[in-house]
Enzyme design. Sequence first.
Site, mmCIF file in Angstrom:
data_model
loop_
_atom_site.group_PDB
_atom_site.id
_atom_site.type_symbol
_atom_site.label_atom_id
_atom_site.label_comp_id
_atom_site.label_asym_id
_atom_site.label_seq_id
_atom_site.Cartn_x
_atom_site.Cartn_y
_atom_site.Cartn_z
ATOM 1 N N ARG A 105 -8.719 -0.461 4.842
ATOM 2 C CA ARG A 105 -7.714 0.397 4.201
ATOM 3 C C ARG A 105 -6.353 -0.179 3.849
ATOM 4 N NH1 ARG A 105 -6.441 5.237 7.248
ATOM 5 N NH2 ARG A 105 -5.296 5.617 5.322
ATOM 6 N N LYS A 164 0.742 -1.157 0.108
ATOM 7 C CA LYS A 164 -0.120 0.266 0.048
ATOM 8 C C LYS A 164 0.826 1.226 0.089
ATOM 9 C CE LYS A 164 -1.753 1.437 4.174
ATOM 10 N NZ LYS A 164 -1.640 2.929 4.305
ATOM 11 N N ASN A 165 1.973 1.158 0.591
ATOM 12 C CA ASN A 165 2.809 2.582 1.020
ATOM 13 C C ASN A 165 3.677 2.936 -0.007
ATOM 14 O OD1 ASN A 165 1.191 2.984 3.293
ATOM 15 N ND2 ASN A 165 2.835 2.363 4.855
ATOM 16 N N ARG A 173 -0.724 14.632 12.664
ATOM 17 C CA ARG A 173 0.074 14.321 11.711
ATOM 18 C C ARG A 173 0.333 15.235 10.971
ATOM 19 N NH1 ARG A 173 -1.263 8.841 10.280
ATOM 20 N NH2 ARG A 173 0.268 8.779 8.627
ATOM 21 N N CYS A 211 -5.995 12.351 12.756
ATOM 22 C CA CYS A 211 -5.731 10.913 12.788
ATOM 23 C C CYS A 211 -5.785 10.363 13.997
ATOM 24 C CB CYS A 211 -4.165 10.782 12.323
ATOM 25 S SG CYS A 211 -3.820 8.956 12.018
ATOM 26 N N ASP A 252 4.822 0.548 11.766
ATOM 27 C CA ASP A 252 3.719 0.044 11.296
ATOM 28 C C ASP A 252 3.575 -1.483 11.982
ATOM 29 O OD1 ASP A 252 3.584 1.607 8.191
ATOM 30 O OD2 ASP A 252 2.876 2.350 10.208
HETATM 31 C C1 EPZ Z 1 4.063 6.937 6.405
HETATM 32 O O1 EPZ Z 1 3.245 7.808 6.742
HETATM 33 C C2 EPZ Z 1 3.178 5.845 6.067
HETATM 34 N N1 EPZ Z 1 2.157 6.058 5.415
HETATM 35 C C3 EPZ Z 1 2.862 5.443 7.628
HETATM 36 O O2 EPZ Z 1 1.776 4.163 7.279
HETATM 37 C C4 EPZ Z 1 3.777 5.158 8.523
HETATM 38 O O3 EPZ Z 1 3.639 4.970 9.862
HETATM 39 C C5 EPZ Z 1 4.765 6.394 8.429
HETATM 40 O O4 EPZ Z 1 5.122 6.635 7.065
HETATM 41 C C6 EPZ Z 1 6.042 5.983 9.018
HETATM 42 O O5 EPZ Z 1 6.955 5.037 8.396
HETATM 43 C C7 EPZ Z 1 1.906 5.845 4.020
HETATM 44 O O6 EPZ Z 1 3.250 5.736 3.456
HETATM 45 C C8 EPZ Z 1 0.703 6.207 3.178
HETATM 46 P P1 EPZ Z 1 6.142 10.390 7.967
HETATM 47 P P2 EPZ Z 1 3.809 9.549 6.803
HETATM 48 O O7 EPZ Z 1 5.846 11.541 7.365
HETATM 49 O O8 EPZ Z 1 4.577 9.809 5.626
HETATM 50 C C9 EPZ Z 1 6.773 13.575 11.681
HETATM 51 C C10 EPZ Z 1 0.115 2.635 7.912
HETATM 52 O O9 EPZ Z 1 -0.430 2.134 8.902
HETATM 53 N N2 EPZ Z 1 6.156 14.414 10.519
HETATM 54 O O10 EPZ Z 1 7.324 9.439 8.079
HETATM 55 O O11 EPZ Z 1 2.684 10.422 7.119
HETATM 56 C C11 EPZ Z 1 5.524 12.571 11.975
HETATM 57 O O12 EPZ Z 1 4.620 13.416 12.817
HETATM 58 C C12 EPZ Z 1 0.513 3.974 7.736
HETATM 59 O O13 EPZ Z 1 0.322 2.107 6.767
HETATM 60 C C13 EPZ Z 1 6.466 15.913 10.826
HETATM 61 O O14 EPZ Z 1 6.873 16.385 12.031
HETATM 62 O O15 EPZ Z 1 4.787 9.539 7.985
HETATM 63 C C14 EPZ Z 1 5.943 11.383 12.376
HETATM 64 O O16 EPZ Z 1 6.279 11.478 13.570
HETATM 65 C C15 EPZ Z 1 0.409 4.748 9.213
HETATM 66 N N3 EPZ Z 1 6.123 16.725 9.790
HETATM 67 C C16 EPZ Z 1 7.077 11.354 11.575
HETATM 68 O O17 EPZ Z 1 7.571 12.614 11.161
HETATM 69 C C17 EPZ Z 1 5.816 16.278 8.537
HETATM 70 O O18 EPZ Z 1 5.528 17.190 7.701
HETATM 71 C C18 EPZ Z 1 7.439 10.008 10.728
HETATM 72 O O19 EPZ Z 1 6.285 10.449 9.886
HETATM 73 C C19 EPZ Z 1 5.681 14.890 8.136
HETATM 74 C C20 EPZ Z 1 5.790 14.233 9.244
#
Ligand code: EPZ
Length: 424
Positions: free
Chosen positions: A399, A22-23, A122, A117, A307
């Site tokens: 999802r 998915k990701n 997020r 979320c 995850d």
């Molecule tokens: C991706 O989400 C995945 N989703 C998530 O999977 C996964 O948990 C996450 O990466 C971490 O590996 C998809 O790929 C669609 P991040 P994403 O930006 O990109 C902070 C699932 O269960 N952050 O890597 O949204 C954030 O708060 C889902 O399949 C900021 O501070 O995650 C977090 O603490 C859930 N500012 C950290 O970075 C930003 O602008 C990592 O988030 C963006 C993120």
Amino acid sequence: MDKLVITGGKRIEGEITASGSKNSSLPIIAATLLSGSGTFTLHRIPDLQDITTFRQLFDHLGAETAFSHNTLTITTANVQSVLAPYELVKKMRASIYLLGPLLARFGHARVSLPGGCAFGPRPIDLHLMAMEKLGARITIETGFIDAVAEGGRLKGATIDFPVSSVGATGNALMAAVLAEGTTIIRNAAAEPEIEALCHFLQAMGADIRGTGTTELIIHGCDSLRHVEFSNIFDRIEAGTILAAAAITGGSVTIRGVIPSHMESVLQKFSDAGCRIETTDDTVILKSTGRLKATDITAEPFPAFPTDMQAQWMALMTQAEGTSEITDHVYHERFNHIPELNRLGAHIDIEGNWAVVHGPQALSGTKVMSTDLRASASLVLAGLVAEGTTEVLRVYHLDRGYERIETRLQNLGAEIKREKYSEFG
Ligand code: EPZ
């Protein structure tokens, strides 16, 4: 609404082929907006609600899509809108992935701010920072991100991410490949899903160096072409199925995987007492009758993935001893704890640190899904709980897992999907 009704006590045994990820499919689908040259053919795309939502968004933009037997075709030649409306964006946070490609190809993007979320804030500040570095003028108004490329085209820049972000790295990549000049992304996410996006963009003709590492160098080009591409496997679905075999004392062979994408998870299953064998495209887990308490700390790749944190917590309820589970990616990703405790688990929580006291016999009851991976952990617990467990609001699970009940039935689980109403 749907629920899953599980009768615990059946061993998970057999062979299965991993679904597509998915990701990685979500940013890859978004990246097709970068070229209107013809029709993309994407294989091994999972049949999930998030893919359906993305297709609705693409339809809204004026793209054509068709989906059959996990192959998605996309034509974006006739895209005439750059607006991603709230009604669709609120259904899927990954809609933010439209920002980079729309900006790169059309010089403008208007994307609704994603909703909240279940496991805490997020933020998208890193996405916006990256776009601004590349020369976009961003305004936030009436719940929308309005981004315009100054001078009509983005310009290469150096982007230093203070935090490793999968989504922001994906958006920066998709914006940079058509920007004028060179972009360097430092502290880039190195998750396999980002590496797969790099491979897809390279197939389209993009010039990207450093794939799979935390420093990416992109030389922008003037245009990209449509391609046929096969998506990678879903390492989180595979890890969830391994956990199903481990928690029920069973054994499972998963084909179509890349073991190196799962090293941290496979190591933890081994530390917990499972026998793990791998070939170049297969992973085998065999239970040894004992599960040992094993600590995990969820951090960016190649560390243990956040995850898989909820699924690991369910498994550790059956392990001998006390396990410490820390999530450094999402500090509030623990909505599964109260529901696991209602099944009889003994889990304490303090901030982003949880302690699982095992082994605890679980007994079936009704439990509520709150988010995708939390619901997966409840299904795992139901597979081992005495009696019947009903996991409600299964739309969360749909999802991220393709026909989860059918796939688990084929591996020996007693599980079925039923309709129910929450109003009386
Ligand atoms: C991706 O989400 C995945 N989703 C998530 O999977 C996964 O948990 C996450 O990466 C971490 O590996 C998809 O790929 C669609 P991040 P994403 O930006 O990109 C902070 C699932 O269960 N952050 O890597 O949204 C954030 O708060 C889902 O399949 C900021 O501070 O995650 C977090 O603490 C859930 N500012 C950290 O970075 C930003 O602008 C990592 O988030 C963006 C993120």
